[in-house]
Design a protein around this motif. Structure first.
Motif, PDB file in Angstrom:
ATOM      1  N   UNK A  88      13.638  -0.473 -17.355  1.00 28.52           N
ATOM      2  CA  UNK A  88      14.921  -0.868 -17.940  1.00 28.52           C
ATOM      3  C   UNK A  88      16.003   0.153 -17.578  1.00 28.52           C
ATOM      4  N   UNK A  89      15.701   1.436 -17.792  1.00 24.95           N
ATOM      5  CA  UNK A  89      16.676   2.488 -17.535  1.00 24.95           C
ATOM      6  C   UNK A  89      17.115   2.504 -16.070  1.00 24.95           C
ATOM      7  N   UNK A  90      16.175   2.318 -15.171  1.00 27.65           N
ATOM      8  CA  UNK A  90      16.495   2.303 -13.741  1.00 27.65           C
ATOM      9  C   UNK A  90      17.423   1.134 -13.416  1.00 27.65           C
ATOM     10  N   UNK A  91      17.154  -0.018 -13.973  1.00 26.98           N
ATOM     11  CA  UNK A  91      17.978  -1.203 -13.748  1.00 26.98           C
ATOM     12  C   UNK A  91      19.410  -0.959 -14.232  1.00 26.98           C
ATOM     13  N   UNK A  96      21.209  -2.314 -10.284  1.00 28.62           N
ATOM     14  CA  UNK A  96      20.482  -3.039  -9.245  1.00 28.62           C
ATOM     15  C   UNK A  96      19.256  -3.712  -9.863  1.00 28.62           C
ATOM     16  N   UNK A  97      18.765  -4.714  -9.181  1.00 26.65           N
ATOM     17  CA  UNK A  97      17.546  -5.394  -9.610  1.00 26.65           C
ATOM     18  C   UNK A  97      16.353  -4.456  -9.420  1.00 26.65           C
ATOM     19  N   UNK A  98      15.385  -4.597 -10.298  1.00 29.41           N
ATOM     20  CA  UNK A  98      14.142  -3.844 -10.179  1.00 29.41           C
ATOM     21  C   UNK A  98      13.007  -4.860 -10.249  1.00 29.41           C
ATOM     22  N   UNK A  99      12.071  -4.742  -9.322  1.00 34.68           N
ATOM     23  CA  UNK A  99      10.906  -5.625  -9.290  1.00 34.68           C
ATOM     24  C   UNK A  99       9.668  -4.756  -9.436  1.00 34.68           C
ATOM     25  N   UNK A 100       8.771  -5.154 -10.327  1.00 30.97           N
ATOM     26  CA  UNK A 100       7.525  -4.410 -10.472  1.00 30.97           C
ATOM     27  C   UNK A 100       6.346  -5.366 -10.490  1.00 30.97           C
ATOM     28  N   UNK A 114       0.757  -9.033 -13.450  1.00 23.60           N
ATOM     29  CA  UNK A 114       2.090  -9.414 -13.903  1.00 23.60           C
ATOM     30  C   UNK A 114       3.144  -8.921 -12.925  1.00 23.60           C
ATOM     31  N   UNK A 115       4.188  -9.702 -12.802  1.00 22.21           N
ATOM     32  CA  UNK A 115       5.316  -9.358 -11.947  1.00 22.21           C
ATOM     33  C   UNK A 115       6.584  -9.494 -12.780  1.00 22.21           C
ATOM     34  N   UNK A 116       7.396  -8.432 -12.739  1.00 24.71           N
ATOM     35  CA  UNK A 116       8.646  -8.400 -13.514  1.00 24.71           C
ATOM     36  C   UNK A 116       9.823  -8.300 -12.568  1.00 24.71           C
ATOM     37  N   UNK A 117      10.808  -9.121 -12.794  1.00 24.41           N
ATOM     38  CA  UNK A 117      12.085  -9.014 -12.106  1.00 24.41           C
ATOM     39  C   UNK A 117      13.118  -8.700 -13.176  1.00 24.41           C
ATOM     40  N   UNK A 118      13.842  -7.598 -13.001  1.00 27.49           N
ATOM     41  CA  UNK A 118      14.832  -7.171 -13.981  1.00 27.49           C
ATOM     42  C   UNK A 118      16.204  -7.226 -13.332  1.00 27.49           C
ATOM     43  N   UNK A 119      17.115  -7.970 -13.950  1.00 25.55           N
ATOM     44  CA  UNK A 119      18.446  -8.211 -13.401  1.00 25.55           C
ATOM     45  C   UNK A 119      19.511  -7.696 -14.357  1.00 25.55           C
ATOM     46  N   UNK A 120      20.366  -6.775 -13.906  1.00 25.17           N
ATOM     47  CA  UNK A 120      21.402  -6.234 -14.779  1.00 25.17           C
ATOM     48  C   UNK A 120      22.622  -7.155 -14.864  1.00 25.17           C
ATOM     49  N   UNK A 143      -6.224 -13.158 -12.102  1.00 23.71           N
ATOM     50  CA  UNK A 143      -6.521 -11.871 -11.480  1.00 23.71           C
ATOM     51  C   UNK A 143      -5.881 -10.725 -12.242  1.00 23.71           C
ATOM     52  N   UNK A 144      -6.366  -9.534 -11.949  1.00 22.29           N
ATOM     53  CA  UNK A 144      -5.837  -8.318 -12.551  1.00 22.29           C
ATOM     54  C   UNK A 144      -4.933  -7.642 -11.537  1.00 22.29           C
ATOM     55  N   UNK A 145      -3.782  -7.169 -11.970  1.00 22.20           N
ATOM     56  CA  UNK A 145      -2.813  -6.538 -11.078  1.00 22.20           C
ATOM     57  C   UNK A 145      -3.292  -5.189 -10.583  1.00 22.20           C
ATOM     58  N   UNK A 146      -2.471  -4.531  -9.750  1.00 13.86           N
ATOM     59  CA  UNK A 146      -2.861  -3.228  -9.201  1.00 13.86           C
ATOM     60  C   UNK A 146      -2.950  -2.159 -10.278  1.00 13.86           C
ATOM     61  N   UNK A 147      -3.861  -1.215 -10.096  1.00 11.40           N
ATOM     62  CA  UNK A 147      -4.043  -0.124 -11.044  1.00 11.40           C
ATOM     63  C   UNK A 147      -2.769   0.718 -11.118  1.00 11.40           C
ATOM     64  N   UNK A 148      -2.198   1.061  -9.980  1.00  9.18           N
ATOM     65  CA  UNK A 148      -0.941   1.797  -9.926  1.00  9.18           C
ATOM     66  C   UNK A 148       0.199   0.794  -9.737  1.00  9.18           C
ATOM     67  N   UNK A 149       1.175   0.791 -10.626  1.00  7.36           N
ATOM     68  CA  UNK A 149       2.280  -0.166 -10.507  1.00  7.36           C
ATOM     69  C   UNK A 149       3.034  -0.011  -9.189  1.00  7.36           C
ATOM     70  N   UNK A 150       3.484  -1.118  -8.666  1.00  9.98           N
ATOM     71  CA  UNK A 150       4.326  -1.133  -7.475  1.00  9.98           C
ATOM     72  C   UNK A 150       5.723  -1.486  -7.949  1.00  9.98           C
ATOM     73  N   UNK A 151       6.694  -0.622  -7.650  1.00  8.75           N
ATOM     74  CA  UNK A 151       8.056  -0.823  -8.125  1.00  8.75           C
ATOM     75  C   UNK A 151       8.997  -0.782  -6.933  1.00  8.75           C
ATOM     76  N   UNK A 152       9.841  -1.802  -6.811  1.00 12.95           N
ATOM     77  CA  UNK A 152      10.834  -1.837  -5.743  1.00 12.95           C
ATOM     78  C   UNK A 152      12.212  -1.971  -6.362  1.00 12.95           C
ATOM     79  N   UNK A 153      13.104  -1.073  -5.994  1.00 16.67           N
ATOM     80  CA  UNK A 153      14.489  -1.163  -6.438  1.00 16.67           C
ATOM     81  C   UNK A 153      15.285  -1.792  -5.317  1.00 16.67           C
ATOM     82  N   UNK A 154      16.037  -2.774  -5.650  1.00 19.80           N
ATOM     83  CA  UNK A 154      16.882  -3.400  -4.654  1.00 19.80           C
ATOM     84  C   UNK A 154      18.225  -2.679  -4.733  1.00 19.80           C
TER      85      UNK A 154
END
Length: 170
Positions: A88-91, A96-100, A114-120, A143-154
């Motif tokens: 949330x804070x990064x967004x 910018x959008x944040x996808x995790x 789980x996949x999250x798209x955060x839009x400011x 399925x179970x997601x990745x052990x380490x989260x993958x985060x992309x900032x647009x």
């Protein structure tokens, strides 16, 4: 990124001000993305927290409770709270959008993908300040997601390249 999230992202891009930054809150109408409505969380930015104004039915089902009218700090604690709060804070900070993409675990003892798209979105009365974050969270119960989260900032400098990579845009 799931198709409903891609639609939201493209809608958000179309609403952005010409010079960049977050679109105004009044620019978004959930009716414009009806298939995504059940995946949405609409959070208002507070000085030290996030207030959940709307929580979609998919979220209520996955979480086992409707958190509409509650704050992020009331809902979760510990490392998971710190992780979600950082998204949330990064967004908000970057406008910018944040996808995790991560592994979601809740009280029921199960984990899933789980996949999250955060839009400011900016406050209508102060276009330079992000006042709301629209989150679309989708779950894959198979399925179970990745052990380490993958985060992309647009981000501004690499928006197009990351968007093409994340969204598969041409």
């Amino acid at each position: 990124m799931e198709a409903r999230q891609k639609q939201l992202y493209e809608l958000w891009l179309s609403q952005r001000p010409e010079g960049g930054g977050a679109p105004a809150r009044s620019a978004f109408d959930p009716v414009d993305a009806p298939k995504a409505m059940s995946t949405l969380i609409f959070a208002e930015v507070e000085p030290d927290d996030y207030f959940f104004r709307v929580v979609g039915t998919d979220m209520v089902e996955a979480w086992g409770r409707d958190y509409t009218g509650e704050r992020l700090s009331d809902i979760m604690t510990g490392d998971y709270h710190a992780f979600i709060r950082s998204l949330f804070d990064q967004c908000v900070r970057t406008q910018a959008c944040v996808f995790s993409h991560s592994r979601f675990q809740w009280d029921r003892g199960r984990t899933l993908d789980t996949r999250r798209l955060m839009l400011p979105f900016a406050r209508d009365e102060d276009p330079g300040v992000v006042g709301f974050v629209l989150v679309s969270q989708v779950f894959d119960y198979s399925q179970s997601g990745p052990v380490q989260p993958i985060i992309a900032e647009v981000g501004e400098a690499v928006r197009t390249e990351i968007a093409r990579e994340v969204l598969g845009a041409g």
